[in-house]
Design a protein around this motif. Structure first.
Motif, mmCIF file in Angstrom:
data_model
loop_
_atom_site.group_PDB
_atom_site.id
_atom_site.type_symbol
_atom_site.label_atom_id
_atom_site.label_comp_id
_atom_site.label_asym_id
_atom_site.label_seq_id
_atom_site.Cartn_x
_atom_site.Cartn_y
_atom_site.Cartn_z
ATOM 1 N N ALA A 22 0.875 -1.232 0.088
ATOM 2 C CA ALA A 22 -0.061 0.027 -0.072
ATOM 3 C C ALA A 22 0.910 1.174 -0.016
ATOM 4 N N LEU A 23 1.945 1.112 0.877
ATOM 5 C CA LEU A 23 2.798 2.396 0.799
ATOM 6 C C LEU A 23 3.501 2.579 -0.656
ATOM 7 N N ILE A 24 3.845 1.636 -1.311
ATOM 8 C CA ILE A 24 4.473 1.804 -2.801
ATOM 9 C C ILE A 24 3.341 2.348 -3.397
ATOM 10 N N THR A 25 2.166 1.757 -3.347
ATOM 11 C CA THR A 25 1.340 2.434 -4.335
ATOM 12 C C THR A 25 1.032 3.927 -4.005
ATOM 13 N N GLN A 26 0.852 4.183 -2.764
ATOM 14 C CA GLN A 26 0.823 5.712 -2.481
ATOM 15 C C GLN A 26 1.941 6.371 -2.929
ATOM 16 N N THR A 27 2.958 6.041 -2.599
ATOM 17 C CA THR A 27 4.461 6.782 -2.953
ATOM 18 C C THR A 27 4.362 6.901 -4.368
ATOM 19 N N ARG A 28 4.332 5.935 -5.283
ATOM 20 C CA ARG A 28 4.125 5.774 -6.709
ATOM 21 C C ARG A 28 3.256 6.995 -7.175
ATOM 22 N N ARG A 29 1.819 7.088 -6.641
ATOM 23 C CA ARG A 29 0.779 8.104 -6.988
ATOM 24 C C ARG A 29 1.390 9.460 -6.818
ATOM 25 N N LEU A 30 1.908 9.648 -5.507
ATOM 26 C CA LEU A 30 2.360 10.950 -5.260
ATOM 27 C C LEU A 30 3.701 11.528 -6.132
ATOM 28 N N TRP A 53 13.876 28.245 -8.093
ATOM 29 C CA TRP A 53 13.893 27.846 -6.812
ATOM 30 C C TRP A 53 12.593 26.845 -6.799
ATOM 31 N N GLU A 54 11.372 27.171 -7.462
ATOM 32 C CA GLU A 54 10.218 26.539 -7.555
ATOM 33 C C GLU A 54 10.802 25.054 -8.152
ATOM 34 N N ARG A 55 11.332 25.134 -9.314
ATOM 35 C CA ARG A 55 11.774 23.789 -10.038
ATOM 36 C C ARG A 55 12.821 23.177 -9.078
ATOM 37 N N ALA A 56 13.654 23.721 -8.361
ATOM 38 C CA ALA A 56 14.417 23.054 -7.544
ATOM 39 C C ALA A 56 13.648 22.328 -6.383
ATOM 40 N N LEU A 57 12.671 22.889 -5.859
ATOM 41 C CA LEU A 57 11.994 22.234 -4.815
ATOM 42 C C LEU A 57 11.170 20.854 -5.335
ATOM 43 N N CYS A 58 10.763 21.096 -6.667
ATOM 44 C CA CYS A 58 10.331 20.004 -7.341
ATOM 45 C C CYS A 58 10.983 19.022 -7.401
ATOM 46 N N ASP A 59 12.357 19.231 -7.892
ATOM 47 C CA ASP A 59 13.415 18.049 -8.110
ATOM 48 C C ASP A 59 13.772 17.575 -6.904
ATOM 49 N N LEU A 60 13.842 18.166 -5.639
ATOM 50 C CA LEU A 60 14.231 17.724 -4.573
ATOM 51 C C LEU A 60 12.973 16.839 -4.173
ATOM 52 N N ALA A 61 11.731 17.178 -4.115
ATOM 53 C CA ALA A 61 10.487 16.330 -3.735
ATOM 54 C C ALA A 61 10.627 14.731 -4.737
ATOM 55 N N VAL A 62 11.115 15.014 -5.812
ATOM 56 C CA VAL A 62 10.966 13.896 -6.761
ATOM 57 C C VAL A 62 12.358 12.798 -6.320
ATOM 58 N N HIS A 63 13.139 13.565 -6.038
ATOM 59 C CA HIS A 63 14.390 12.479 -5.491
ATOM 60 C C HIS A 63 14.007 11.928 -4.277
ATOM 61 N N GLN A 64 13.566 12.646 -3.352
ATOM 62 C CA GLN A 64 13.021 12.099 -1.894
ATOM 63 C C GLN A 64 11.913 10.933 -2.071
ATOM 64 N N LEU A 65 10.969 11.075 -3.154
ATOM 65 C CA LEU A 65 10.197 10.285 -3.324
ATOM 66 C C LEU A 65 10.573 8.864 -4.025
ATOM 67 N N ASP A 66 11.787 9.100 -4.953
ATOM 68 C CA ASP A 66 12.519 8.100 -5.732
ATOM 69 C C ASP A 66 12.959 7.137 -4.612
ATOM 70 N N ASP A 67 13.628 8.091 -3.566
ATOM 71 C CA ASP A 67 14.389 7.122 -2.661
ATOM 72 C C ASP A 67 13.470 6.238 -1.636
ATOM 73 N N LEU A 68 12.393 7.016 -1.358
ATOM 74 C CA LEU A 68 11.552 6.291 -0.590
ATOM 75 C C LEU A 68 10.859 5.098 -1.153
ATOM 76 N N ALA A 70 12.100 3.265 -3.770
ATOM 77 C CA ALA A 70 13.240 2.372 -3.983
ATOM 78 C C ALA A 70 13.384 1.597 -2.498
ATOM 79 N N HIS A 71 13.366 2.199 -1.498
ATOM 80 C CA HIS A 71 13.674 1.515 -0.184
ATOM 81 C C HIS A 71 12.541 0.601 0.287
ATOM 82 N N LEU A 72 11.285 1.092 -0.051
ATOM 83 C CA LEU A 72 10.084 0.366 0.019
ATOM 84 C C LEU A 72 10.095 -0.987 -0.862
ATOM 85 N N GLY A 73 10.605 -0.741 -1.977
ATOM 86 C CA GLY A 73 10.891 -1.922 -2.757
ATOM 87 C C GLY A 73 11.841 -3.009 -2.356
#
Length: 482
Positions: A22-30, A53-68, A70-73
């Motif tokens: 369920a966490l993987i599904t939610q993280t993928r959707r987000l 600045w706005e694009r950098a924040l989006c990139d940071l959020a994408v990186h963090q969600l990618d890591d999350l 991958a770790h759940l996987g």
């Protein structure tokens, strides 16, 4: 890998499989939603600090969600084998863009150093992180600092010492130079001492994560945020200077005119800022008594905003006052201002203006205009615009001649001069003029020019103006009693 006996804690229990799925599904959707926001951000405004600045924040959020994701996987893969739902119901963790199994294996690795046997165990992922061939073997705790940048070696030494001697958990970062390509990578290390049954440190385990891309993105966020804050600071500073310059140049009076004697004119004026209050433009109003007893009335404005516009306005208004005191008539005065703006302005700009000279002895008004709305004359409860003489915008072309017009005023007349911008930008000049002319019956009942200005503010004061504006009202002689 680690023993179930850790310093001051028991071994964690594995999570339920359904919870991880369920966490993987939610993280993928987000992650998909955040990536959509990032793609929608403008790409052609690279000089805009806020956009970066706005694009950098989006990139940071994408990186963090990618890591999350991958770790759940990885957590899911480590669970006991159970039947897996069809792929259509739950896509594999590799569906995370940029975080498939290949990238995961090069970003997170683990190690254990046995202090009793001197054995070292590295996962395959850790060899990838350090750029070492698996056949070369793992690094001991004594050899590990040799991979670090010189200035970061003391960090690792301090963390390992605290862990082995004092039993403190490891949680810190350092930089390494990868073997082979020499690429500098930032690693985040977390670990704990593993205790034997007697409570002595038997080994140390650690998980090392390559956070280079994440730190680069975080650094970009900080740098763009600092740039944006600096930009905002400069904008505030420039606005403060522009306001101070404007206040120093424009007349400070709002009601009674500074004309000393005779009661020839009843004057009032007002400067209306833009709706946001952030845009300080080059609009002006002025009234002064001339050496021959006549009076000067003028309003105008320049294109642009900020210090450049207000400084050019101050230059023009100073020149206008000087030439009027020297006896230059309105038409010739407009020609000189046009030449001055075209040759002396640091930044190319255009301007519009109207200049009137009023003779109280003959009540004759002589005026000229440069691409500006004509003065409005109110008489006997009705209003009309004066017929304008020919005149182009200031700065539009050199060597232009400006015509003059004359009109004889009467006792009780009201003359209204204004700049553009009273109404919304979408409103036409005709619509703004109609709204002003509709005030004629109320002007007729007003007792002073100041009260007439108040009526204009009631009509236009709440308008969502995108630019600043000025209004100047002159009553001729005594106002008629109600």
């Amino acid at each position: 890998m680690p023993s179930p006996l850790f310093a001051d804690r028991s071994a964690p229990q594995p999570p339920e499989r359904g919870m991880v799925d369920a966490l993987i599904t939610q993280t993928r959707r987000l992650r998909g939603d955040v990536d959509a926001v990032r793609r929608d951000a403008p790409l052609d405004e690279t000089d805009d600090a806020q956009v970066r600045w706005e694009r950098a924040l989006c990139d940071l959020a994408v990186h963090q969600l990618d890591d999350l994701g991958a770790h759940l996987g990885q957590l899911k893969d480590g669970l006991p084998s159970t039947p897996v739902e069809p792929a259509a119901a739950l896509p594999a963790p590799a569906a995370f863009p940029g975080s498939g199994r290949g990238s995961l294996l090069t970003r997170v690795g683990s190690a254990e150093w046995n202090l009793l046997t001197d054995e070292v165990s590295w996962s395959d992922e850790l060899y990838e992180i350090f750029g070492r061939a698996p056949g070369s073997g793992p690094l001991s705790l004594d050899e590990l600092p040799s991979m670090l940048l010189a200035e970061d070696q003391y960090l690792l030494t301090a963390m390992v010492t605290d862990c082995l001697v004092d039993g403190k958990p490891i949680d810190g970062e350092f930089r390494i130079a990868r073997a082979g390509d020499g690429a500098v990578r930032t690693l985040h290390m977390m670990g704990e001492p593993v205790l034997d049954p007697d409570g002595c440190t038997a080994s140390m385990w650690a998980v090392l994560r390559d956070v280079s891309a994440l730190r680069r993105t975080q650094r970009a966020v900080r740098e763009n945020r600092d740039t944006l804050e600096l930009h905002r600071h400069l904008v505030r500073a420039e606005r403060k200077v522009a306001v101070q310059l404007q206040e120093a140049v424009l007349p400070s009076w709002r009601g009674a005119a500074p004309l000393p004697a005779g009661g020839a004119l009843d004057l009032a004026a007002y400067y209306l800022p833009s709706a946001s209050g952030e845009l300080v433009g080059g609009d002006w109003y002025d009234a002064m008594e001339l050496a021959d007893g006549q009076s000067l009335l003028t309003v105008g404005g320049l294109t642009g905003h900020g210090v450049s516009a207000t400084s050019s306005m101050a230059m023009l208004l100073g020149a206008l006052r000087g030439m009027a005191l020297a006896g230059v008539r309105p038409g010739a005065l407009m020609g000189h201002l046009n030449q001055l703006l075209g040759t002396s302005s640091a930044q190319p700009s255009l301007g519009s203006a109207v200049c009137c000279q009023y003779d109280p002895e003959t009540r004759l008004l002589t005026w000229a205009q440069a691409g500006h709305p004509a003065p409005l004359l109110f008489r006997d409860g009705r209003g009309r615009p004066l017929t304008p003489p020919r005149g182009v915008l200031l700065g539009a072309t050199t060597g232009t001649a400006y015509e003059q017009a004359e009109v004889t005023l009467r006792e009780g007349d009201l003359l209204l001069l204004h700049t553009e911008g009273l109404s919304r930008r979408s409103a036409t000049d005709e619509e703004s003029r109609s709204r002003l002319l509709s005030l004629a019956p109320r002007f007729a009942d007003a007792l002073s020019a100041r009260e007439c200005v108040r009526l204009v503010l009631e009509e236009f004061g709440e308008t969502e103006r995108e630019d600043d504006a000025c209004v100047l009202i002159a009553g001729i002689g005594e106002r008629p009693a109600r």
